[in-house]
Enzyme design. Sequence first.
Site, short mmCIF file in Angstrom:
data_model
loop_
_atom_site.label_atom_id
_atom_site.label_comp_id
_atom_site.label_asym_id
_atom_site.label_seq_id
_atom_site.Cartn_x
_atom_site.Cartn_y
_atom_site.Cartn_z
N CYS A 100 35.57 47.75 44.37
CA CYS A 100 36.67 48.37 45.12
C CYS A 100 36.14 49.45 46.07
O CYS A 100 35.49 49.13 47.06
CB CYS A 100 37.72 48.90 44.14
SG CYS A 100 39.31 49.25 44.93
N HIS B 104 39.01 44.39 40.19
CA HIS B 104 38.80 45.18 38.97
C HIS B 104 38.97 44.29 37.74
O HIS B 104 39.70 43.29 37.79
CB HIS B 104 39.83 46.31 38.88
CG HIS B 104 39.62 47.43 39.83
ND1 HIS B 104 38.60 48.34 39.70
CD2 HIS B 104 40.33 47.81 40.93
CE1 HIS B 104 38.67 49.24 40.68
NE2 HIS B 104 39.71 48.94 41.43
#
Length: 489
Positions: free
Chosen positions: A339, A444
């Site tokens: 991310c 994630h």
Amino acid sequence: MAAACVMVLGTTSGAGKSWLTTALCRYYSNQGLKVAPFKAQNMSNNARVVEGIDGAWGEIGSAQYFQALAARAVPGVRMNPLLLKPEADTHSQVVLLGQVSEPLTALPWRGRSAVVWPQIAAALDQLRAENDVVVIEGAGSPAETNLHASDIVNMRVARHAHARCLLVTDIDRGGAFAHLYGTWALLPEDERALIHGFVLNKFRGDASLLAPAPQDLQERTGVPTVATIPMQWHHGLPEEDGVFDDRSTTPGAVHTTVAVVAYPRISNLDEFQPLKNVPGLRLQWVRSPADVAGLRPSDWIVLPGSKATAADLAWLRAQGLDQSIAAHAGRGGTVLGVCGGLQMLGEALIDPEGIDGNGPGLGLLPLVTVFEPAKTVQRTSAAFGPLAGAWAPLSGVAACGYEIHHGQTAQHPAMAAKGDVAREVMPGIAWQNPAGNVLGVYLHGLFEDTAVLHALFGAQAPTLDAVFDGLADGVARHFAPGVLDALIA
């Protein structure tokens, strides 16, 4: 009939509220009851994507996500109606019922409580109407007298729900009985009456040596000490703030070190918990070049998520870690960015809207990220395409996870025109450098996917159900007989 409510309060942050709440969710679920967790307000950059209102995806704190799974409930935004995601020491992004609220983010902290309490109370009331038991987690300490008037997460919730409360303390820190007594003493009389038991958590040693302190405390307060829970380094849950340490590593010879860069606004560290359970892996923090000096090419450097990507990237450079990471990658060392970490690996961060900040990237992937006001919040399932190098075992592996990010990432146009192109190994989500040792992903939760874990390490961490059942068995052993059932009678 409204659900019985059990509330876990703590004398301090880190006392074990989240852990105990999770254990109680599974304990009561194992009794055949319909159970839901609840935490009115959580301050954390560890968040999960769950079912929101009217079909939209939303964010809640990771602790409540795991508590819902322990309760065998579908995680939803009502379980954590208010989430504060710190972006600086004096500023947090406010997420209400799963969605970012710019008006609430702009409000002064003390002015926010009156605005959000009706929605918090409504979410709790809905869960009480739908379940047999609601296990509620408090925040920090309920006895912070400077916060009591604007409280929306501790005793105001307890009074609203008529909850029977447990007060837990971390005895390993020392001063446990003073913490318990002081917290109880600072509460108003009507709120003291809601405390039904004291819990000593993280105890090491001979419990018989605690006498006569528990009895003395009960004589002073009228509240019994109902459990002494041993220190557990390997309980299997992420720590409340995602922190890990060397004491929680798996036993045996270490063959791979996974070094996670600990910049100031790290987020979603809980997703690395499964790696702590893989034999032969060691997780360590990285805060300076000295922390990575001894890494071998087979060891990993991980750039995790960040709530302030540009600021954390500037911090990383100030420590000299940019050169260390580049040197590791230059030696063929394995590098992973997740991310915000992915965004850092690129050539540039561009912020025309003032969302995060501009800045040059680390230049390990020929990508550019443009920040946008719209925030991507969604569950994602996708398969990796062909990968090379250290990441080749992930080729063709289908993975499930979640995305929470501002900004979109794409090939750097000028570099692509010259033939310098990152390999897009998962469309719009993951890219790899031509050498094969650097991978950046928006997804994630990769290491919570058993297929990913097995492909990379040939290993499988204990299932979450096994972890939850172990927690429930532990509280059943360590609480005084009949106490847990009496709390919901």
